[in-house]
Design a protein around this motif. Structure first.
Motif, PDB file in Angstrom:
ATOM      1  N   GLU A  32       1.904   3.759  -3.045  1.00  0.00           N
ATOM      2  CA  GLU A  32       1.101   4.952  -2.758  1.00  0.00           C
ATOM      3  C   GLU A  32      -0.354   4.736  -3.182  1.00  0.00           C
ATOM      4  O   GLU A  32      -0.957   5.555  -3.880  1.00  0.00           O
ATOM      5  N   GLU A  43      -7.989   4.263   1.105  1.00  0.00           N
ATOM      6  CA  GLU A  43      -7.721   4.331   2.535  1.00  0.00           C
ATOM      7  C   GLU A  43      -8.558   3.334   3.321  1.00  0.00           C
ATOM      8  O   GLU A  43      -8.175   2.915   4.418  1.00  0.00           O
ATOM      9  N   ASP A  78       0.212   5.914   8.497  1.00  0.00           N
ATOM     10  CA  ASP A  78       0.219   5.501   7.097  1.00  0.00           C
ATOM     11  C   ASP A  78       0.338   4.006   6.934  1.00  0.00           C
ATOM     12  O   ASP A  78       0.169   3.485   5.857  1.00  0.00           O
ATOM     13  N   ARG A  86      -6.551   0.205   3.760  1.00  0.00           N
ATOM     14  CA  ARG A  86      -5.500   0.394   4.762  1.00  0.00           C
ATOM     15  C   ARG A  86      -6.069   0.354   6.174  1.00  0.00           C
ATOM     16  O   ARG A  86      -5.557  -0.346   7.059  1.00  0.00           O
ATOM     17  N   GLU A 141       9.857  -1.650   2.646  1.00  0.00           N
ATOM     18  CA  GLU A 141      10.156  -1.476   1.237  1.00  0.00           C
ATOM     19  C   GLU A 141      10.476  -2.825   0.645  1.00  0.00           C
ATOM     20  O   GLU A 141      10.820  -3.775   1.343  1.00  0.00           O
ATOM     21  N   GLU A 156       4.974   2.301   6.712  1.00  0.00           N
ATOM     22  CA  GLU A 156       5.677   3.349   5.994  1.00  0.00           C
ATOM     23  C   GLU A 156       7.145   3.021   5.810  1.00  0.00           C
ATOM     24  O   GLU A 156       7.771   3.422   4.850  1.00  0.00           O
ATOM     25  N   TYR A 178       0.838  -1.202   0.000  1.00  0.00           N
ATOM     26  CA  TYR A 178       0.000   0.000   0.000  1.00  0.00           C
ATOM     27  C   TYR A 178       0.874   1.253   0.000  1.00  0.00           C
ATOM     28  O   TYR A 178       0.631   2.200  -0.755  1.00  0.00           O
ATOM     29  N   ASN A 179       1.889   1.248   0.838  1.00  0.00           N
ATOM     30  CA  ASN A 179       2.761   2.418   0.940  1.00  0.00           C
ATOM     31  C   ASN A 179       3.782   2.472  -0.182  1.00  0.00           C
ATOM     32  O   ASN A 179       4.098   3.546  -0.685  1.00  0.00           O
TER      33      ASN A 179
END
Length: 404
Positions: A349, A353, A386, A356, A392, A389, A345-346
């Motif tokens: 981007e 919402e 968020d 999330r 990665e 976040e 999701y992060n």
């Protein structure tokens, strides 16, 4: 079907096509408006192939770039140049609309398809006809009331083409374009409108029944039609009938490879999993989702649905068992799917919402009951507001891992 552990997501999509569909409009392959998809010109033993005029060569090249090379950005200037000398060509305008769709410019696409429709209201401007697809695209780009008119126009033209195939000069073209499947898609689109935006219309229910019946008569084992039938039955609170339709839809392509022509588009199969979850068919939904994950693991919605499904399955197992056992395994796996969802999701981007927030809510409930991870892997924090976040995607030659 036994529950499986979620695989480590990879930084590169495993989709066969190599790119993700950008919206429910799908790709240009959904409603190809070009009746002459091949750029080859037939030849005989006694003559050479005819040489295309310079401007026709532009159209041929643009068609190949759009339909064969998936290069709408390269096709666009060729189509614009062709239209400078052929401004009233429905075929070029339809291709222009497709290119704009692929590039995400829906306003320009609508303008191109609208101009084509005004020039070719019967869908037969050329000997083979540019066809009904422009009306189907216009329906998908319009509000509900306007969409109904466009869909019905497209359905009318498709039915005419199909009914006259044996007596006209374009039966091969008609078959190659998959008009029966497009008829199903349009009819199901109409049913969906009357189940959603126009659900308060006094004739909404009989319209839905009629559209779905016509779709199943056109292609009896159509997964799209069966899923739409299931949606109608769910709205009527006939869950048993809905489950039967969904199982038929899945059984129709269950054992087929992803690239098979009878396997529905990725987005349609995601919708199938949603309907299976809604009707409590969690094990079957997981089977669908795991297959989708193996094809393309870069969709947050996919990981969210898998986590939600496993959480619900765990609740059923917990109630049935009255305590520990399989429910803990289901929830542990649900946690992995939901953590993957937040990371993607992060990383991408993502804009939804709701996904999330619900994923984080489910994770919170799971962690209250299972504070310790069930495996030895590192925990993945949701990164505060968020969610994930810090996470990665990394890949190396030996193993692709998610790190926070």
């Amino acid at each position: 079907m036994a529950k499986t552990r979620s695989q480590k997501s990879k930084s590169k999509s495993k989709s066969k096509s190599g790119k993700r569909e950008r919206s429910v409009l799908n790709s240009t392959g959904a409603f190809s408006t070009n009746p002459h998809a091949s750029t080859k010109t037939p030849s005989t033993s006694n003559s050479n192939p005819p040489i295309a005029r310079p401007d026709e060569s532009l159209l041929i090249e643009a068609t190949a770039l759009l339909h064969e090379n998936s290069s709408p950005d390269a096709a666009l200037p060729l189509l614009k140049k062709y239209l400078e000398t052929n401004p009233n060509s429905p075929q070029a305008l339809d291709l222009l609309g497709e290119a704009h769709i692929e590039l995400g410019d829906t306003e320009a696409a609508f303008a191109a398809f609208s101009q084509s429709a005004s020039l070719d209201p019967e869908g037969q401007a050329s000997p083979a006809g540019t066809g009904p697809e422009k009306f189907l695209w216009l329906a998908q780009l319009s509000s509900a009331e306007t969409a109904v008119a466009y869909y019905e126009r497209g359905v009318e033209i498709i039915k005419r083409w199909l009914s006259t195939t044996s007596t006209t000069s374009h039966p091969v073209v008609t078959a190659e374009r998959g008009l029966a499947k497009k008829l199903v898609s349009a009819l199901c689109g109409l049913a969906e409108i009357y189940m959603s935006d126009l659900c308060m219309s006094p004739d909404a229910e009989p319209r839905c029944e009629r559209y779905v019946t016509e779709a199943l008569l056109a292609v009896p084992e159509s997964a799209v039609a069966l899923q739409t039938l299931a949606s109608v039955r769910i709205s009527q609170q006939r869950v048993g009938d809905a489950v039967a339709a969904l199982r038929r839809a899945f059984d129709g392509w269950r054992g087929l490879p992803p690239a098979h022509e009878d396997v529905p588009p990725y987005a349609d199969r995601v919708n199938l999993s949603k309907l299976l979850i809604e009707t409590g068919e969690y094990e079957v939904a997981l089977e669908v989702l795991e297959r989708l994950r193996d094809e393309d693991d870069q969709l947050p919605d996919l990981w969210y649905l898998g986590g939600w499904c496993l959480f619900l399955l765990g609740e059923v197992e917990r109630e049935r068992e009255g305590g520990g056992g399989e429910w803990e395994e289901s929830w542990g796996t649900a946690r992995e799917w939901l953590e993957n969802c937040l990371l993607l999701y992060n990383a991408l981007e993502w804009e939804d919402e709701g996904i999330r927030d619900h994923a984080k809510e489910i994770l919170s409930n799971i962690k209250k009951e299972l504070p310790e991870r069930m495996d030895k892997g590192e925990d993945v924090e949701d990164g505060g507001e968020d969610g994930g976040e810090e996470g990665e995607w990394e890949s190396d030659d030996d193993d692709d891992e998610m790190e926070d």
